[in-house]
Design an enzyme around this catalytic site. Structure first.
Site, mmCIF file in Angstrom:
data_model
loop_
_atom_site.group_PDB
_atom_site.id
_atom_site.type_symbol
_atom_site.label_atom_id
_atom_site.label_comp_id
_atom_site.label_asym_id
_atom_site.label_seq_id
_atom_site.Cartn_x
_atom_site.Cartn_y
_atom_site.Cartn_z
ATOM 1 N NE ARG A 1 -13.368 64.622 46.833
ATOM 2 C CZ ARG A 1 -14.581 64.692 46.353
ATOM 3 N NH1 ARG A 1 -15.172 63.635 45.865
ATOM 4 N NH2 ARG A 1 -15.257 65.834 46.356
ATOM 5 C CD GLU B 1 -18.250 64.557 51.933
ATOM 6 O OE1 GLU B 1 -17.297 65.257 51.534
ATOM 7 O OE2 GLU B 1 -18.337 63.345 51.745
ATOM 8 C CG HIS B 2 -20.291 70.039 53.206
ATOM 9 N ND1 HIS B 2 -20.136 71.117 52.360
ATOM 10 C CD2 HIS B 2 -21.033 69.144 52.536
ATOM 11 C CE1 HIS B 2 -20.799 70.885 51.231
ATOM 12 N NE2 HIS B 2 -21.336 69.675 51.304
ATOM 13 N N GLY C 1 -19.837 64.665 41.856
ATOM 14 C CA GLY C 1 -19.281 64.686 43.207
ATOM 15 C C GLY C 1 -18.017 63.856 43.370
ATOM 16 C CB SER D 1 -12.969 65.381 42.859
ATOM 17 O OG SER D 1 -12.146 66.421 43.147
ATOM 18 C CB SER D 2 -14.767 65.766 36.990
ATOM 19 O OG SER D 2 -15.856 66.639 37.172
ATOM 20 C CG ASP E 1 -12.339 68.050 46.178
ATOM 21 O OD1 ASP E 1 -12.589 67.340 47.168
ATOM 22 O OD2 ASP E 1 -13.147 68.839 45.677
ATOM 23 C CG ASN F 1 -21.115 73.380 37.932
ATOM 24 O OD1 ASN F 1 -20.682 74.127 38.811
ATOM 25 N ND2 ASN F 1 -20.503 73.213 36.789
ATOM 26 C CE LYS F 2 -16.912 72.279 44.839
ATOM 27 N NZ LYS F 2 -16.418 71.385 43.785
HETATM 28 C C1 GLA Z 1 -16.313 69.846 47.545
HETATM 29 C C2 GLA Z 1 -15.156 70.753 47.926
HETATM 30 C C3 GLA Z 1 -14.327 70.108 49.042
HETATM 31 C C4 GLA Z 1 -15.214 69.700 50.217
HETATM 32 C C5 GLA Z 1 -16.400 68.871 49.720
HETATM 33 C C6 GLA Z 1 -17.392 68.564 50.813
HETATM 34 O O1 GLA Z 1 -15.836 68.691 46.948
HETATM 35 O O2 GLA Z 1 -14.326 71.004 46.825
HETATM 36 O O3 GLA Z 1 -13.303 70.980 49.447
HETATM 37 O O4 GLA Z 1 -15.630 70.815 50.918
HETATM 38 O O5 GLA Z 1 -17.102 69.536 48.678
HETATM 39 O O6 GLA Z 1 -16.796 67.787 51.792
#
Ligand code: GLA
Length: 484
Positions: free
Chosen positions: A50, A56-57, A158, A160-161, A205, A248-249
């Site tokens: 996506r 955002e956030h 970023g 969403s993999s 996501d 990598n978050k």
């Molecule tokens: C990541 C998280 C989401 C969202 C975004 C920032 O993708 O998985 O839930 O918080 O960061 O908008």
């Protein structure tokens, strides 16, 4: 959308170019699965990546967001196993090791500062369905799966993999265990399941992965989860470009620190405003609802109550009347307990202002303004969003800022980082007549130094449908089945 993909007998007539390309991916996946497991897969599930246009956030603060699903996807071919076995393979076996365990013995091993193994995202999905079966009092033996994963979403970019893999795992394990869930329930369960990887994401996501519809972006609201189509101006084209900085978050504590800063900010404002339930307040959105005031008032309140200076742990303990142990165990995640300073005012301000920009974005889309004026207003909101993520939320990166700047120079109406940040991608808004020259400009000016430039580093988006499941027969005919 053509519901039929025939991987073994050539391409079905009248397919779009995307469907043809996907048929080839399915063909490869089906055949690899057969040679790996000496039998055909029962199903193939496809989950899109996506891009978030704005908002955002803020999903983890209970505010709404505006994402769309991409053509890039994670696809998983799978089959039920005997004795609860879990066999997880990736088609790119050079890069991704395989994993073997059972539904009774698998574990997700998190280590501070270390990126999780790729298959642990799949295990999050297994655990999510395991939790559900337990909650439902199902005492029967849970069934396992053999899976082969392939993907076209660039990792740590970023887009969403990781969430796509968690969602695919949830669908696969739900199907072999005959668990029937709606798309909304699958999305909520996948969002909860992904938290086993250690990050406190908000659910955007997973929501778009299940609720997307072809041709449009979605306005997604939480608590309860719901979605609506966004009518974008006809001429709008969204371009996504990779900054080439990856993140990598789950590996660092920065993402969770932001979530915690928002929660602590909400609690402190709730206490200072004398809310009786202040101890239970966790989300900035919930705080606004409890106070019953507008976003503008929340912005003023944040400015008058929270200080510009960072808060030390000790200050927070004093304000909230808790001990350090209580703060650590009741409020913070394991990877944020060693953080010593928290910026509460800046984070809360970003959240309230970004939530306001989402509302403005939607009202511009719904307005009668001429198309060009709409594009300018939307672009301006995207620029303001990026500036806020850069200065108040501090989740940008030099490469993201440069790419945003390059898109603006190429005639974009507005551009911003998309996803968690600290690397990853930028989304830029342009119109049909400028889109190709924007791509060319960015290729020449931003990617010129990169010898490995590939055209898929920057692309025009085409909003795709949410997750799809195909049932495969012996001959390799894969027919789409309904997921509701
Ligand atoms: C990541 C998280 C989401 C969202 C975004 C920032 O993708 O998985 O839930 O918080 O960061 O908008």
């Amino acid at each position: 959308m053509n519901p039929c993909i025939n991987p073994l007998e050539g391409l079905v007539e009248n397919q779009s170019p995307e469907e043809k390309k996907y048929s080839q991916e399915v063909h490869k996946l089906f055949n690899c699965f057969k040679s790996l497991f000496s039998s055909k897969p029962d199903f193939i599930v496809k989950v899109p990546g996506r891009v978030n246009l704005i908002g955002e956030h803020i999903d983890y603060c209970r505010y709404s967001v505006c994402p769309m699903a991409l053509e890039q996807n994670i696809s998983v071919a799978f089959k039920q196993t005997e004795n609860g076995e879990l066999n997880i393979y990736n088609i790119d076996c050079q890069k991704y090791v395989d994993y073997h365990s059972t539904v009774d013995t698998f574990s997700i091993n998190l280590e501070d500062g270390v990126a999780p193994q790729w298959y642990e995202y799949f295990l999050c999905g297994v655990k999510g369905i395991q939790d559900l079966l337990k909650e439902q009092g199902d005492t029967g033996k849970m069934r396992g799966v053999s899976v082969l994963v392939s993907g076209t979403i660039p990792p740590s970019a970023g887009l969403s993999s990781s969430s796509a893999l968690v969602c695919a795992a949830v669908i696969a394990v739900a199907l072999v265990n005959k668990v029937l869930l709606s798309r909304s329930d699958l999305a909520s369960l996948s969002a909860r399941a992904e938290r086993y990887i250690g990050t406190q994401g908000g659910g955007m996501d997973q929501a778009i992965a299940f609720l997307a519809s072809p041709g449009c972006a979605k306005h997604i609201e939480f608590h309860p989860l719901r979605s609506q189509d966004i009518t974008l101006p006809d001429d709008a084209v969204f371009v996504v470009g990779q900054s080439l900085a990856t993140k990598n978050k789950a590996q660092s504590s920065e993402f969770n620190t932001r979530v915690m800063e928002c929660r602590l900010g909400a609690k402190i404002i709730a206490k200072k405003k004398g809310l009786e339930c202040w101890k239970d307040v966790l989300y900035l959105g919930e705080l606004q609802a409890q106070l019953g005031v507008s976003l503008e008032e929340m912005i003023e309140m944040t400015e008058s109550i929270l200080t510009e200076e960072s808060y030390s742990k000790q200050q927070i303990e004093e304000i909230l009347e808790v001990t350090e142990e209580e703060l650590n165990s009741a409020f913070l995640t394991p990877n944020t307990r060693s953080v010593t300073l928290f910026k509460l005012r800046q984070r809360a301000l970003h959240v309230y202002e970004e939530a306001h920009r989402v509302a403005q974005f939607l009202s511009v889309c719904a307005s009668d303004s001429p198309a060009d004026s709409k594009l300018r207003q939307l672009g301006n909101l995207m620029n303001l969003s990026h500036a806020s993520l850069q200065s108040l939320y501090e989740c940008s990166h030099e490469a993201l800022d440069n790419l945003v700047e390059c898109c603006i120079q190429a005639g974009s109406y507005g551009a911003r980082l998309t996803g968690a940040g600290w690397g990853g991608c930028v989304v830029a808004l342009t119109n049909k007549s400028n889109a190709d020259s924007l791509l060319k400009h960015v290729e020449e000016h931003f990617y010129s130094a990169n010898a490995n430039f590939k055209s898929d580093l920057i692309f025009k988006t085409k909003p795709q449908p949410g997750a799809q499941v195909f049932r495969c027969d012996e001959n390799g005919d894969c027919q789409m089945v309904t997921l509701e």
